[in-house]
Design a protein around this motif. Structure first.
Motif, PDB file in Angstrom:
ATOM      1  N   LEU A 172       2.554   1.644  -4.648  1.00 25.26           N
ATOM      2  CA  LEU A 172       3.917   2.190  -4.644  1.00 25.26           C
ATOM      3  C   LEU A 172       4.008   3.517  -5.386  1.00 25.26           C
ATOM      4  O   LEU A 172       4.950   4.263  -5.194  1.00 25.26           O
ATOM      5  CB  LEU A 172       4.903   1.197  -5.269  1.00 25.26           C
ATOM      6  CG  LEU A 172       5.159  -0.078  -4.489  1.00 25.26           C
ATOM      7  CD1 LEU A 172       6.144  -0.965  -5.239  1.00 25.26           C
ATOM      8  CD2 LEU A 172       5.674   0.219  -3.101  1.00 25.26           C
ATOM      9  N   GLY A 173       3.018   3.786  -6.247  1.00 21.16           N
ATOM     10  CA  GLY A 173       3.025   5.046  -6.981  1.00 21.16           C
ATOM     11  C   GLY A 173       4.258   5.174  -7.848  1.00 21.16           C
ATOM     12  O   GLY A 173       4.577   4.298  -8.637  1.00 21.16           O
ATOM     13  N   ARG A 174       4.976   6.269  -7.682  1.00 18.89           N
ATOM     14  CA  ARG A 174       6.162   6.529  -8.491  1.00 18.89           C
ATOM     15  C   ARG A 174       7.335   5.648  -8.087  1.00 18.89           C
ATOM     16  O   ARG A 174       8.305   5.528  -8.802  1.00 18.89           O
ATOM     17  CB  ARG A 174       6.551   7.992  -8.362  1.00 18.89           C
ATOM     18  CG  ARG A 174       5.473   8.904  -8.905  1.00 18.89           C
ATOM     19  CD  ARG A 174       5.670  10.303  -8.469  1.00 18.89           C
ATOM     20  NE  ARG A 174       6.654  10.944  -9.323  1.00 18.89           N
ATOM     21  CZ  ARG A 174       7.005  12.197  -9.184  1.00 18.89           C
ATOM     22  NH1 ARG A 174       6.481  12.913  -8.222  1.00 18.89           N
ATOM     23  NH2 ARG A 174       7.891  12.732  -9.998  1.00 18.89           N
ATOM     24  N   GLY A 175       7.227   5.064  -6.917  1.00 16.94           N
ATOM     25  CA  GLY A 175       8.291   4.170  -6.469  1.00 16.94           C
ATOM     26  C   GLY A 175       9.520   4.952  -6.043  1.00 16.94           C
ATOM     27  O   GLY A 175       9.428   5.976  -5.406  1.00 16.94           O
ATOM     28  N   GLY A 176      10.639   4.494  -6.404  1.00 11.96           N
ATOM     29  CA  GLY A 176      11.923   5.041  -6.013  1.00 11.96           C
ATOM     30  C   GLY A 176      12.894   3.880  -5.940  1.00 11.96           C
ATOM     31  O   GLY A 176      12.516   2.726  -6.159  1.00 11.96           O
ATOM     32  N   LEU A 177      14.132   4.175  -5.631  1.00 15.32           N
ATOM     33  CA  LEU A 177      15.120   3.095  -5.590  1.00 15.32           C
ATOM     34  C   LEU A 177      14.836   2.102  -4.475  1.00 15.32           C
ATOM     35  O   LEU A 177      15.155   0.916  -4.601  1.00 15.32           O
ATOM     36  CB  LEU A 177      16.529   3.673  -5.475  1.00 15.32           C
ATOM     37  CG  LEU A 177      16.991   4.439  -6.723  1.00 15.32           C
ATOM     38  CD1 LEU A 177      18.385   5.002  -6.509  1.00 15.32           C
ATOM     39  CD2 LEU A 177      16.955   3.554  -7.944  1.00 15.32           C
ATOM     40  N   GLY A 178      14.196   2.530  -3.395  1.00 17.94           N
ATOM     41  CA  GLY A 178      13.804   1.596  -2.337  1.00 17.94           C
ATOM     42  C   GLY A 178      12.790   0.590  -2.848  1.00 17.94           C
ATOM     43  O   GLY A 178      12.857  -0.595  -2.527  1.00 17.94           O
ATOM     44  N   ALA A 179      11.839   1.061  -3.655  1.00 10.54           N
ATOM     45  CA  ALA A 179      10.839   0.157  -4.242  1.00 10.54           C
ATOM     46  C   ALA A 179      11.501  -0.796  -5.226  1.00 10.54           C
ATOM     47  O   ALA A 179      11.173  -1.989  -5.260  1.00 10.54           O
ATOM     48  CB  ALA A 179       9.744   0.967  -4.939  1.00 10.54           C
ATOM     49  N   VAL A 180      12.437  -0.295  -6.021  1.00  9.40           N
ATOM     50  CA  VAL A 180      13.158  -1.139  -6.980  1.00  9.40           C
ATOM     51  C   VAL A 180      13.912  -2.238  -6.234  1.00  9.40           C
ATOM     52  O   VAL A 180      13.859  -3.412  -6.609  1.00  9.40           O
ATOM     53  CB  VAL A 180      14.117  -0.297  -7.848  1.00  9.40           C
ATOM     54  CG1 VAL A 180      15.047  -1.175  -8.666  1.00  9.40           C
ATOM     55  CG2 VAL A 180      13.324   0.633  -8.759  1.00  9.40           C
ATOM     56  N   ASP A 181      14.587  -1.867  -5.160  1.00  9.10           N
ATOM     57  CA  ASP A 181      15.314  -2.842  -4.352  1.00  9.10           C
ATOM     58  C   ASP A 181      14.371  -3.891  -3.775  1.00  9.10           C
ATOM     59  O   ASP A 181      14.654  -5.089  -3.821  1.00  9.10           O
ATOM     60  CB  ASP A 181      16.067  -2.133  -3.220  1.00  9.10           C
ATOM     61  CG  ASP A 181      16.782  -3.107  -2.307  1.00  9.10           C
ATOM     62  OD1 ASP A 181      17.671  -3.834  -2.798  1.00  9.10           O
ATOM     63  OD2 ASP A 181      16.438  -3.155  -1.113  1.00  9.10           O
ATOM     64  N   ALA A 182      13.229  -3.448  -3.259  1.00  8.98           N
ATOM     65  CA  ALA A 182      12.259  -4.380  -2.671  1.00  8.98           C
ATOM     66  C   ALA A 182      11.742  -5.360  -3.715  1.00  8.98           C
ATOM     67  O   ALA A 182      11.680  -6.570  -3.460  1.00  8.98           O
ATOM     68  CB  ALA A 182      11.094  -3.596  -2.062  1.00  8.98           C
ATOM     69  N   LEU A 183      11.384  -4.877  -4.896  1.00  9.12           N
ATOM     70  CA  LEU A 183      10.866  -5.753  -5.943  1.00  9.12           C
ATOM     71  C   LEU A 183      11.929  -6.749  -6.405  1.00  9.12           C
ATOM     72  O   LEU A 183      11.632  -7.921  -6.636  1.00  9.12           O
ATOM     73  CB  LEU A 183      10.349  -4.930  -7.128  1.00  9.12           C
ATOM     74  CG  LEU A 183       9.195  -3.982  -6.824  1.00  9.12           C
ATOM     75  CD1 LEU A 183       8.772  -3.236  -8.090  1.00  9.12           C
ATOM     76  CD2 LEU A 183       8.029  -4.696  -6.189  1.00  9.12           C
ATOM     77  N   SER A 186       0.806  -1.210   0.000  1.00  8.44           N
ATOM     78  CA  SER A 186       0.000   0.000   0.000  1.00  8.44           C
ATOM     79  C   SER A 186       0.842   1.264   0.000  1.00  8.44           C
ATOM     80  O   SER A 186       0.312   2.361  -0.075  1.00  8.44           O
ATOM     81  CB  SER A 186      -0.930   0.000   1.214  1.00  8.44           C
ATOM     82  OG  SER A 186      -0.168  -0.013   2.394  1.00  8.44           O
ATOM     83  N   GLY A 187       2.121   1.121   0.092  1.00  6.63           N
ATOM     84  CA  GLY A 187       3.032   2.261   0.104  1.00  6.63           C
ATOM     85  C   GLY A 187       4.452   1.748   0.025  1.00  6.63           C
ATOM     86  O   GLY A 187       4.676   0.540  -0.038  1.00  6.63           O
TER      87      GLY A 187
END
Length: 100
Positions: A53-64, A23-24
């Motif tokens: 995640l919306g626009r995401g970011g490098l934290g989201a990229v790392d998590a995925l 959700s975020g």
């Protein structure tokens, strides 16, 4: 069965197909819990809704990327759903478009 958490991990459904919704932006402990969940689950389909995640970011990229790695190691088929155009573009820029 489902459980909630105030961070980025919102819902976990333990039916035959494992459904997870972010959700975020996930906190590191959220990603750790998701990876542990994947490690413990029998191999199968895992659907991860990431529209939050919306626009995401490098934290989201790392998590995925971490989720994909653990899922692949355990023999899961991981599907990400709800990816926005900004996150798709970011994944492409860092060479990880194949995650989707």
């Amino acid at each position: 069965m489902s459980s909630g958490h105030a961070g980025g991990l919102l819902v976990v459904d333990t039916s035959s197909t494992l459904h997870v919704r972010l959700s975020g932006p996930p906190a590191p402990e959220d990603v750790g819990r998701l990876c542990a969940l994947l490690e413990a689950a029998e191999p199968g389909l895992v659907v991860c809704e990431i529209g939050g995640l919306g626009r995401g970011g490098l934290g989201a990229v790392d998590a995925l990327a971490r989720l994909r790695l653990v899922a692949r190691r355990r023999g899961h088929r991981l599907e990400f759903r709800g990816t926005g155009p900004e996150l798709r573009e970011l994944l492409g820029l860092v060479g990880l478009r194949e995650l989707l």
